[in-house]
Design a protein around this motif. Sequence first.
Motif, mmCIF file in Angstrom:
data_model
loop_
_atom_site.group_PDB
_atom_site.id
_atom_site.type_symbol
_atom_site.label_atom_id
_atom_site.label_comp_id
_atom_site.label_asym_id
_atom_site.label_seq_id
_atom_site.Cartn_x
_atom_site.Cartn_y
_atom_site.Cartn_z
ATOM 1 N N VAL A 20 18.388 -98.672 5.198
ATOM 2 C CA VAL A 20 19.167 -97.742 4.364
ATOM 3 C C VAL A 20 18.472 -97.687 2.995
ATOM 4 N N PRO A 21 17.580 -96.714 2.788
ATOM 5 C CA PRO A 21 16.698 -96.709 1.616
ATOM 6 C C PRO A 21 17.376 -96.736 0.246
ATOM 7 N N SER A 22 18.571 -96.175 0.107
ATOM 8 C CA SER A 22 19.211 -96.127 -1.213
ATOM 9 C C SER A 22 19.956 -97.412 -1.568
ATOM 10 N N THR A 23 19.863 -98.428 -0.734
ATOM 11 C CA THR A 23 20.589 -99.686 -0.933
ATOM 12 C C THR A 23 20.339 -100.283 -2.309
ATOM 13 N N ARG A 24 21.450 -100.702 -2.942
ATOM 14 C CA ARG A 24 21.391 -101.402 -4.226
ATOM 15 C C ARG A 24 22.333 -102.597 -4.155
ATOM 16 N N PRO A 25 21.829 -103.814 -4.426
ATOM 17 C CA PRO A 25 22.725 -104.969 -4.410
ATOM 18 C C PRO A 25 23.675 -104.937 -5.608
ATOM 19 N N ASP A 68 26.326 -92.294 0.255
ATOM 20 C CA ASP A 68 27.255 -92.013 1.355
ATOM 21 C C ASP A 68 26.579 -91.336 2.546
ATOM 22 N N GLU A 69 25.641 -90.430 2.276
ATOM 23 C CA GLU A 69 25.020 -89.696 3.387
ATOM 24 C C GLU A 69 24.121 -90.584 4.249
ATOM 25 N N GLU A 70 23.840 -91.826 3.823
ATOM 26 C CA GLU A 70 23.014 -92.736 4.617
ATOM 27 C C GLU A 70 23.832 -93.641 5.540
ATOM 28 N N LEU A 71 25.157 -93.497 5.541
ATOM 29 C CA LEU A 71 25.986 -94.308 6.435
ATOM 30 C C LEU A 71 25.553 -94.185 7.897
ATOM 31 N N PRO A 72 25.204 -93.003 8.398
ATOM 32 C CA PRO A 72 24.748 -92.929 9.797
ATOM 33 C C PRO A 72 23.509 -93.794 10.078
ATOM 34 N N LEU A 73 22.664 -94.027 9.075
ATOM 35 C CA LEU A 73 21.500 -94.893 9.269
ATOM 36 C C LEU A 73 21.934 -96.332 9.536
#
Length: 167
Positions: A20-25, A68-73
């Motif tokens: 999920v490329p936009s991941t931020r801790p 939000d749009e990366e949830l399917p990933l």
Amino acid sequence: MTPYFAYGSNMLTARLRARVPSTRPVGPARLDDHALAWHMAGPDGSAKCDIVTTPGAMVHGVLFRFDDEELPLLDAAEGLGHGYDRETISVTTPEGEAIAALAYRALVHDPERSPYDWYKGFVVAGAREHGLPDDYVARLEAVPATPDPDPERAAANFALQDDPSPA
């Protein structure tokens, strides 16, 4: 941004970001009245992590946010519907704030399986990366693991653990 509680291999930022490329801790969090189990029947023949309702127990993990749009990933990576099911849980930050976050629970259990060494490596590395309690990390390190019979898969997963760009 979607809040997500990682408690297994996805605690390692590089692993989750590869999915999920936009991941931020955001930081450490805990899930009360649950225990960590290594019994999810992975499609590769090994065990993966799961959370199990257990009064009085606690699972340490990491709160992340992603677009939000990366949830399917993430759903695809977690095998939504056949590997894990997704639900909303309440986790607590070190400051005591309760946050609603997504988490995944295993659909198929096999307590006879053990994790592959590289999978356990992701879990331990993620716990260390985010400063989870030392006694919790020690319990993760003590989990027996099995070498992966697929050396190419093992090498690729160990290489991701060495990724120098966690944040």
